[in-house]
Design a protein around this motif. Structure first.
Motif, mmCIF file in Angstrom:
data_model
loop_
_atom_site.group_PDB
_atom_site.id
_atom_site.type_symbol
_atom_site.label_atom_id
_atom_site.label_comp_id
_atom_site.label_asym_id
_atom_site.label_seq_id
_atom_site.Cartn_x
_atom_site.Cartn_y
_atom_site.Cartn_z
ATOM 1 N N GLU A 244 0.837 -1.206 0.000
ATOM 2 C CA GLU A 244 0.000 0.000 0.000
ATOM 3 C C GLU A 244 0.872 1.257 0.000
ATOM 4 N N VAL A 245 1.975 1.228 0.724
ATOM 5 C CA VAL A 245 2.903 2.362 0.741
ATOM 6 C C VAL A 245 3.507 2.565 -0.644
ATOM 7 N N ARG A 246 3.933 1.469 -1.272
ATOM 8 C CA ARG A 246 4.528 1.575 -2.615
ATOM 9 C C ARG A 246 3.539 2.163 -3.616
ATOM 10 N N ARG A 247 2.290 1.681 -3.560
ATOM 11 C CA ARG A 247 1.277 2.178 -4.500
ATOM 12 C C ARG A 247 0.964 3.648 -4.254
ATOM 13 N N ALA A 248 0.942 4.057 -2.986
ATOM 14 C CA ALA A 248 0.664 5.460 -2.668
ATOM 15 C C ALA A 248 1.749 6.372 -3.228
ATOM 16 N N ILE A 249 3.017 5.944 -3.162
ATOM 17 C CA ILE A 249 4.119 6.734 -3.713
ATOM 18 C C ILE A 249 3.997 6.823 -5.230
ATOM 19 N N GLU A 250 3.742 5.675 -5.873
ATOM 20 C CA GLU A 250 3.607 5.652 -7.334
ATOM 21 C C GLU A 250 2.429 6.504 -7.790
ATOM 22 N N ASN A 257 8.526 8.702 -11.940
ATOM 23 C CA ASN A 257 9.055 9.997 -11.512
ATOM 24 C C ASN A 257 9.812 9.922 -10.190
ATOM 25 N N VAL A 258 9.479 8.938 -9.387
ATOM 26 C CA VAL A 258 10.132 8.756 -8.094
ATOM 27 C C VAL A 258 10.464 7.281 -7.925
ATOM 28 N N ASP A 259 11.667 6.984 -7.493
ATOM 29 C CA ASP A 259 12.070 5.599 -7.239
ATOM 30 C C ASP A 259 12.285 5.397 -5.741
ATOM 31 N N ILE A 260 11.766 4.301 -5.237
ATOM 32 C CA ILE A 260 11.987 3.929 -3.834
ATOM 33 C C ILE A 260 13.266 3.118 -3.769
ATOM 34 N N THR A 261 14.274 3.637 -3.107
ATOM 35 C CA THR A 261 15.543 2.918 -2.990
ATOM 36 C C THR A 261 15.684 2.178 -1.670
ATOM 37 N N ASP A 262 14.891 2.574 -0.696
ATOM 38 C CA ASP A 262 14.953 1.881 0.595
ATOM 39 C C ASP A 262 13.603 2.051 1.295
ATOM 40 N N LEU A 263 13.084 0.965 1.844
ATOM 41 C CA LEU A 263 11.782 1.025 2.508
ATOM 42 C C LEU A 263 11.763 0.052 3.673
ATOM 43 N N HIS A 264 11.408 0.561 4.842
ATOM 44 C CA HIS A 264 11.263 -0.279 6.038
ATOM 45 C C HIS A 264 9.930 0.058 6.688
ATOM 46 N N VAL A 265 9.130 -0.962 6.937
ATOM 47 C CA VAL A 265 7.833 -0.789 7.597
ATOM 48 C C VAL A 265 7.771 -1.769 8.759
ATOM 49 N N TRP A 266 7.393 -1.279 9.931
ATOM 50 C CA TRP A 266 7.279 -2.173 11.084
ATOM 51 C C TRP A 266 6.150 -1.698 11.980
ATOM 52 N N ARG A 267 5.618 -2.626 12.764
ATOM 53 C CA ARG A 267 4.451 -2.327 13.576
ATOM 54 C C ARG A 267 4.856 -1.695 14.900
ATOM 55 N N VAL A 268 4.170 -0.609 15.273
ATOM 56 C CA VAL A 268 4.451 0.086 16.532
ATOM 57 C C VAL A 268 3.213 0.153 17.426
ATOM 58 N N GLY A 269 2.123 -0.444 16.988
ATOM 59 C CA GLY A 269 0.890 -0.499 17.756
ATOM 60 C C GLY A 269 -0.027 -1.519 17.116
ATOM 61 N N LYS A 270 -1.127 -1.819 17.803
ATOM 62 C CA LYS A 270 -2.044 -2.831 17.278
ATOM 63 C C LYS A 270 -2.513 -2.490 15.873
ATOM 64 N N GLN A 271 -2.760 -1.212 15.607
ATOM 65 C CA GLN A 271 -3.244 -0.768 14.308
ATOM 66 C C GLN A 271 -2.314 0.263 13.678
ATOM 67 N N GLU A 293 1.609 13.606 2.475
ATOM 68 C CA GLU A 293 0.257 13.780 1.943
ATOM 69 C C GLU A 293 -0.169 12.561 1.134
ATOM 70 N N TRP A 294 0.752 12.008 0.330
ATOM 71 C CA TRP A 294 0.442 10.817 -0.458
ATOM 72 C C TRP A 294 0.093 9.630 0.441
#
Length: 314
Positions: A244-250, A257-271, A293-294
């Motif tokens: 979902e993060v990748r699609r939002a950026i695209e 127009n923008v390339d993701i070179t590094d991405l880290h996602v981790w959970r910090v709460g239940k939701q 905003e994206w």
């Protein structure tokens, strides 16, 4: 130099608001389970039922594990404002769930060893009396399941915000619920085993059902260990929220127009999830504020760290 007002750029890092309904529910279930544990162990010993004894000892570990879940809620609440926890103390609850799963595996070993011993050395059983106690134990488990189920719904477990339900699991509450379900399952198996022995003289069914119950509990424990372990080790880069993060950026920048070179996602709460992202772009006007905003349509992204590299000659 005048002091700057930084309030608009700062926020609280305790992303999980706690679950007071679950804390109350697990504490009540702990005491109910402890009382029933004493009754079942005493009855299993008095009536010589391995299935009933296994259920009672099984329940003893559940009393400890559910108590641990209640303690985890209290500890997370008590340390909610502790700045030493970089993303808040929510993972105390997850750690409680993980530890509960280990308790379940310990119960599995106890059940298997006790059942094998009883298969090798059969003992007479007071079937009717043992069945009555097992039925009471089952009723208690149903009551406990209702208490924990109500705690889940009271905390808003029905809200999904358009995302998959597993985004919203309270793993500490789930661990307590699994313990109650495991208790209920072993109570049912104990009743079946005792009925078979009473009606048909199948005394071997009592310890066999103890082994069957152990296998069922082992499966639940393995699943719970996997779910909690993934959160504790931040192994969630295959989670749907990452795509979902990748699609939002695209979608926001336009493909290419923008390339993701590094991405880290981790959970910090239940939701809630944190996201650290590095972007390369030709757009000299791209700012972290635009990127946020994206991502803003995804409410579960609670914290972002954005690094932008502008490449004008590549």
């Amino acid at each position: 130099m005048p002091a700057h007002d930084l309030s608009r750029w700062t926020h609280d890092h305790a992303f999980h608001a706690g679950n007071p309904a679950a804390e109350r529910g697990t504490r009540a279930v702990m005491w109910i389970t402890a009382v029933m544990m004493v009754v079942e162990i005493a009855a299993g010993w008095w009536y010589n039922s391995m299935a009933l004894l296994a259920d009672g000892w099984h329940m003893s570990s559940h009393a400890v594990a559910i108590g641990l879940s209640a303690f985890a809620y209290a500890a997370a609440r008590r340390h909610a404002g502790d700045a030493r926890f970089a993303f808040g103390p929510w993972k105390i609850e997850v750690l409680g769930g993980y530890t509960s799963a280990i308790f379940l595996l310990g119960v599995v070993v106890m059940m298997v060893v006790g059942s094998v011993e009883r298969l090798m050395s059969p003992q007479p059983i007071h079937y009717v009396e043992a069945m009555i106690i097992a039925a009471v134990g089952l009723a208690v488990n149903v009551v406990c399941a209702v208490i924990l189920g109500n705690a889940h719904h009271d905390h808003g477990g029905h809200e999904h915000h358009g995302h998959a339900d597993h985004h919203h699991h309270d793993l500490n509450l789930k661990s307590a619920y699994v313990h109650v379900l495991a208790d209920a399952a072993t109570s049912v198996l104990a009743i079946i085993a005792l009925a078979g022995g009473w009606l048909y003289g199948w005394s071997w069914l009592d310890p066999v059902m103890g082994i069957v119950g152990a296998g069922l509990v082992a499966l639940w424990a393995k699943k719970l260990l996997t779910e909690t372990g993934k959160v504790l080790l931040d192994r969630e880069m295959d989670h749907p929220v990452v795509e979902e993060v990748r699609r939002a950026i695209e979608s926001g920048a336009g493909r290419g127009n923008v390339d993701i070179t590094d991405l880290h996602v981790w959970r910090v709460g239940k939701q809630s999830y944190a996201c650290a992202i590095s972007l390369v772009t030709h757009d000299t006007g791209l700012t972290p504020a635009r990127v946020r905003e994206w991502l803003s349509e995804h409410e579960e992204i609670a914290h972002t760290t954005i690094e932008i590299h502008v490449c004008t000659n590549c």
